[in-house]
Design a protein around this motif. Structure first.
Motif, PDB file in Angstrom:
ATOM      1  N   PRO A 137      17.706 -23.888  58.244  1.00 48.14           N
ATOM      2  CA  PRO A 137      19.096 -23.924  57.778  1.00 48.14           C
ATOM      3  C   PRO A 137      19.285 -24.771  56.519  1.00 48.14           C
ATOM      4  O   PRO A 137      20.005 -24.376  55.600  1.00 48.14           O
ATOM      5  CB  PRO A 137      19.855 -24.509  58.971  1.00 48.14           C
ATOM      6  N   PRO A 169      19.468 -14.748  54.950  1.00 48.75           N
ATOM      7  CA  PRO A 169      18.408 -15.743  55.154  1.00 48.75           C
ATOM      8  C   PRO A 169      17.026 -15.091  55.114  1.00 48.75           C
ATOM      9  O   PRO A 169      16.850 -13.939  55.510  1.00 48.75           O
ATOM     10  CB  PRO A 169      18.695 -16.305  56.555  1.00 48.75           C
ATOM     11  N   THR A 226      26.544 -23.805  56.102  1.00 46.58           N
ATOM     12  CA  THR A 226      26.090 -23.043  57.255  1.00 46.58           C
ATOM     13  C   THR A 226      26.178 -23.893  58.511  1.00 46.58           C
ATOM     14  O   THR A 226      26.158 -25.130  58.450  1.00 46.58           O
ATOM     15  CB  THR A 226      24.643 -22.521  57.066  1.00 46.58           C
ATOM     16  N   ILE A 269      20.366 -20.144  62.199  1.00 47.68           N
ATOM     17  CA  ILE A 269      21.474 -20.134  61.247  1.00 47.68           C
ATOM     18  C   ILE A 269      22.587 -19.258  61.796  1.00 47.68           C
ATOM     19  O   ILE A 269      22.376 -18.071  62.077  1.00 47.68           O
ATOM     20  CB  ILE A 269      21.007 -19.587  59.876  1.00 47.68           C
ATOM     21  N   TYR A 310      17.842 -23.014  53.575  1.00 40.87           N
ATOM     22  CA  TYR A 310      18.682 -21.850  53.287  1.00 40.87           C
ATOM     23  C   TYR A 310      19.905 -22.223  52.443  1.00 40.87           C
ATOM     24  O   TYR A 310      20.150 -21.625  51.391  1.00 40.87           O
ATOM     25  CB  TYR A 310      19.121 -21.197  54.603  1.00 40.87           C
ATOM     26  N   ALA A 356      24.252 -24.710  61.966  1.00 43.49           N
ATOM     27  CA  ALA A 356      22.879 -24.643  62.455  1.00 43.49           C
ATOM     28  C   ALA A 356      22.801 -25.105  63.903  1.00 43.49           C
ATOM     29  O   ALA A 356      23.261 -26.197  64.240  1.00 43.49           O
ATOM     30  CB  ALA A 356      21.969 -25.507  61.589  1.00 43.49           C
TER      31      ALA A 356
END
Length: 199
Positions: free
Chosen positions: A50, A44, A79, A86, A53, A81
């Motif tokens: 998030p 990241p 991901t 993250i 990302y 979050a």
């Protein structure tokens, strides 16, 4: 979203080594022609949210997969979050325990970004699902960590594995939490002209 004319000859390339994504596609009756997971840096960026990302990583993955004419490429990134934090894949059991401690008794978000490429065109979608984790006791943590199911999982868990017993509620896409939101993915493939079915 502009839709391409369906082409029954198009072949699907999955840009992911995840067995869970293969399983989810199989649920929809789709067997990819090839699996070509790309090698990219998934670190990241500083202050990256998030959602930004996962969208960036999905785009970078789709750009890194080589494809011939007549192939449609599918990539995704998931991901976990917690607020703006993250939670990626844990490096070891200690990190997994720390992540699960953060999730215990709280709600978090699971965001999966999906990207589909045909030629020079890309279709994409990010799907967010809210997930609640019950308060975890030390016994809960020890028993789950002993399964080893946390390895290689964003946020240290998979909802379809043993940790699912600790998730009383979700709001959104179950398959998105697993790693590939099927409804949205099939919509993107249709938009790219992929006719569906085994290839």
């Amino acid at each position: 979203m502009t839709t391409q004319t369906p082409d029954p000859a198009l072949r699907l390339v999955l840009g992911s080594a995840s067995p869970r994504r293969l399983d989810l596609l199989a649920q929809a009756g789709i067997a990819p022609f090839a699996v070509r997971p790309p090698e990219i840096d998934e670190t990241p960026r500083k202050a990256e949210t998030p959602r930004d990302y996962v969208r960036r990583i999905a785009r970078e993955k789709i750009a890194a997969v080589k494809a011939d004419e007549g192939e449609v490429v599918l990539c995704a990134d998931t991901t976990v979050a917690l607020g703006r934090r993250i939670l990626g894949k844990p490096a070891d059991e200690a990190e997994a325990r720390a992540m699960l401690g953060l999730l215990s008794g709280r709600r978090h978000r699971v965001i999966t970004a999906v990207a589909v490429r045909r030629g020079g065109r890309v279709w994409e979608k990010a799907v967010t699902t809210a997930v609640a984790v019950k308060p975890l006791t030390e016994r809960d943590l020890a028993a789950y960590l002993a399964t080893g199911d946390w390895r290689g999982k964003a946020g240290s868990y998979a909802i379809q594995g043993p940790f699912g017993a600790h998730i009383p509620w979700i709001n959104g896409s179950f398959t998105g939490v697993v790693g590939l939101p099927l409804t949205e993915t099939l919509g993107l493939l249709t938009a790219a002209g992929f006719a569906g079915g085994p290839r």
